[in-house]
Design an enzyme around this catalytic site. Structure first.
Site, short mmCIF file in Angstrom:
data_model
loop_
_atom_site.label_atom_id
_atom_site.label_comp_id
_atom_site.label_asym_id
_atom_site.label_seq_id
_atom_site.Cartn_x
_atom_site.Cartn_y
_atom_site.Cartn_z
N HIS A 109 7.60 5.51 3.36
CA HIS A 109 7.06 5.92 4.69
C HIS A 109 8.04 4.79 5.36
O HIS A 109 8.14 3.80 5.09
CB HIS A 109 5.63 5.71 4.93
CG HIS A 109 5.07 4.42 4.80
ND1 HIS A 109 5.13 3.45 5.79
CD2 HIS A 109 4.62 3.69 3.66
CE1 HIS A 109 4.39 2.25 5.34
NE2 HIS A 109 4.28 2.32 4.01
N CYS A 141 7.53 0.63 6.31
CA CYS A 141 6.82 -0.08 5.27
C CYS A 141 6.92 -1.58 5.25
O CYS A 141 7.75 -2.21 5.28
CB CYS A 141 7.48 0.44 3.89
SG CYS A 141 6.83 -0.12 2.48
N CYS A 180 3.50 4.79 -1.51
CA CYS A 180 3.09 3.39 -1.17
C CYS A 180 1.38 2.97 -1.00
O CYS A 180 0.80 4.14 -0.58
CB CYS A 180 3.72 3.08 0.25
SG CYS A 180 3.48 1.39 0.71
N ASP A 187 0.17 1.71 1.24
CA ASP A 187 -0.13 1.57 2.60
C ASP A 187 -1.76 2.27 3.01
O ASP A 187 -1.47 3.70 2.68
CB ASP A 187 0.92 1.94 3.48
CG ASP A 187 0.58 1.63 5.10
OD1 ASP A 187 -0.56 2.17 5.70
OD2 ASP A 187 1.34 0.70 5.59
N ARG A 203 -2.52 3.78 5.44
CA ARG A 203 -2.14 4.84 6.56
C ARG A 203 -1.43 6.15 5.98
O ARG A 203 -1.22 7.26 6.67
CB ARG A 203 -1.16 4.36 7.61
CG ARG A 203 -2.11 3.17 8.31
CD ARG A 203 -0.91 2.65 9.30
NE ARG A 203 0.21 1.95 8.38
CZ ARG A 203 1.19 1.54 9.08
NH1 ARG A 203 1.58 1.54 10.31
NH2 ARG A 203 2.29 1.18 8.09
#
Length: 223
Positions: free
Chosen positions: A96, A99, A40, A42, A44
């Protein structure tokens, strides 16, 4: 603010060189990763860091909700290059918990262009609506869809012609499904690895029906 990033880059490069004078020479010499990471976007979830690998050891493709759509030229280009040129031995689809893309698809609200990209997740939510609606806590429901989405993307990668052709050639290649928790920094194996065409067919059959409930580690709170 932007200029600060260049300053940080200089400090980072200098620190790397002090710790390992050959670091950049090794990176420049060759890229020969054994792994393709489909994850992803993302911020993080930094792929190399969470598995403790240097950049040249992991080939990375990231997009919203870690999808593997057979119509996306960007993803297909990465997959073909990884499989046919780099000869990676493992494709890791890693989602994750918590999400944002999955949350948007599950919400049922309009978000604009991203709704088109998230159609595979939305379709999964409609397919499994009865089971998902039985999960009353919305965060827990999001996390369940995050896991199911990884399983669906593993099946999509395993069914991809580039992967199928690699297996037909006798190339060593396995596809895995993992999920990451931002809350504790740990990866979890969703036990859906496949390393051949026969396994891919079984996995595709599982994808067409809602997966049975599975016991998973309990993680408190939003992930």
């Amino acid at each position: 603010m932007i200029e600060e990033l260049f300053t940080r880059n200089i400090r980072w490069a200098a620190g790397r060189t002090r710790a390992d004078p050959e670091y950049f020479r090794r990176l420049a010499a060759q890229q020969s990763p054994e792994y393709l990471w489909v994850g992803c976007s993302d911020s993080r979830v930094p792929a190399n860091e969470i598995v403790g690998l240097d950049p040249g050891e992991l080939f990375v493709h990231r997009n919203v909700a870690n999808l593997a759509p057979p119509q996306d030229a960007n993803f297909l280009s990465v997959l073909q290059f990884a499989v046919e040129i780099l000869k990676v031995r493992h494709v890791i689809v890693c989602g994750h918990y918590g999400c944002g893309g999955v949350r948007a698809a599950l919400s049922g609200q309009r978000h604009g262009l991203i709704d088109h990209w998230l159609q595979p997740v939305a379709c999964l939510c409609r397919r499994d609506a009865a089971e998902l609606e039985a999960i009353t806590d919305f965060d827990a429901r999001v996390n369940e869809v995050c896991e199911r989405n990884v399983l669906a993307q593993v099946a999509a990668v395993a069914a991809n012609p580039f992967v199928q052709d690699a297996w037909r050639r006798g190339q060593t290649l396995a596809v895995h499904g993992w999920i990451y928790s931002v809350q504790d920094g740990l990866l979890r194996d969703l036990e859906t690895s496949v390393d051949g065409a026969a396994g891919a067919r079984r996995l595709d059959g599982r994808r067409r029906a809602p997966p049975p409930p599975r016991r998973r580690p309990r993680i408190e709170g939003p992930r």
